[in-house]
Design an enzyme around this catalytic site. Sequence first.
Site, PDB file in Angstrom:
ATOM      1  CG  ASP A 101      -1.818  -1.149   1.345  1.00  0.00           C
ATOM      2  OD1 ASP A 101      -2.162  -1.713   0.290  1.00  0.00           O
ATOM      3  OD2 ASP A 101      -2.198  -1.506   2.475  1.00  0.00           O
TER       4      ASP A 101
HETATM    5  N1  URA Z   1      -1.000  -5.927   4.040  1.00  0.00           N
HETATM    6  C1  URA Z   1      -1.513  -4.683   4.061  1.00  0.00           C
HETATM    7  O1  URA Z   1      -2.527  -4.443   4.696  1.00  0.00           O
HETATM    8  N2  URA Z   1      -0.878  -3.724   3.355  1.00  0.00           N
HETATM    9  C2  URA Z   1       0.262  -3.937   2.667  1.00  0.00           C
HETATM   10  O2  URA Z   1       0.819  -3.014   2.068  1.00  0.00           O
HETATM   11  C3  URA Z   1       0.793  -5.243   2.669  1.00  0.00           C
HETATM   12  C4  URA Z   1       0.138  -6.229   3.359  1.00  0.00           C
END
Ligand code: URA
Length: 231
Positions: A101
């Site tokens: 993310d």
């Molecule tokens: N899980 C999440 O919630 N976000 C990420 O970026 C990676 C794994």
Amino acid sequence: MRLDKFICKSTEYSLVDALALIENRTLIVNGIITVEASHQVHKNNVVTLNGKVLTPRPSRYFLLNKPIDMICSNVDEQYPSVLNLLDVDRVTELHIAGRLDADTTGLVLITDDGHWSFNLTSPRNKCEKVYKVLLSRPISDDATKRFLEGVLLQGESKLTLPARLHIIDSYNVLLTLTEGRFHQVKRMFSAVGNRVKSLHRQQIGNLKLDVDIGQWRSLTHAEVEALSVHE
Ligand code: URA
């Protein structure tokens, strides 16, 4: 590999050029004129263009330490793509194997080898990813057991695969996953009544993050092999 991709990987032609070359009946695969861009080229196939045998460049593999407010996408959107950090040729041929993310930092793998990244990210192969998590509330006593047993994420019908929780202190934990569902870490903590304040991926398989934030390096042959699935 698709024939159009094979041409791009063997020459300086763009995908558009490659499609035109295929349409103009200039590609010969094992002695047969081939007009399908999606035609699968296998290892032992001989592909010629204007009488010249094409040989694909070797695949490339990079490890990068993703900063916050950059995205794991091939194009810039609300934030710039992490691919902007790589000063290598033909960046458009690369893709990210297992996205993070925008507000997550840490280990990202980047390659032009679709087969390798597909295997790496497939839950079937159970490749472990380790996340360091800062929580907004103290970790609950039953979280370790619940993550091992699998939790039901909101809107889903299948339990998460067993995940290991290592408690550093009541707000800081390490979570090891073998799958990569959408926002999985954040949704798993939400399922046990907590909230992720910050998230950092520090390891994939045996590969540990060893470059500074925003920096990258090529993977060694041994590292690529160690993350490969041999069917
Ligand atoms: N899980 C999440 O919630 N976000 C990420 O970026 C990676 C794994």
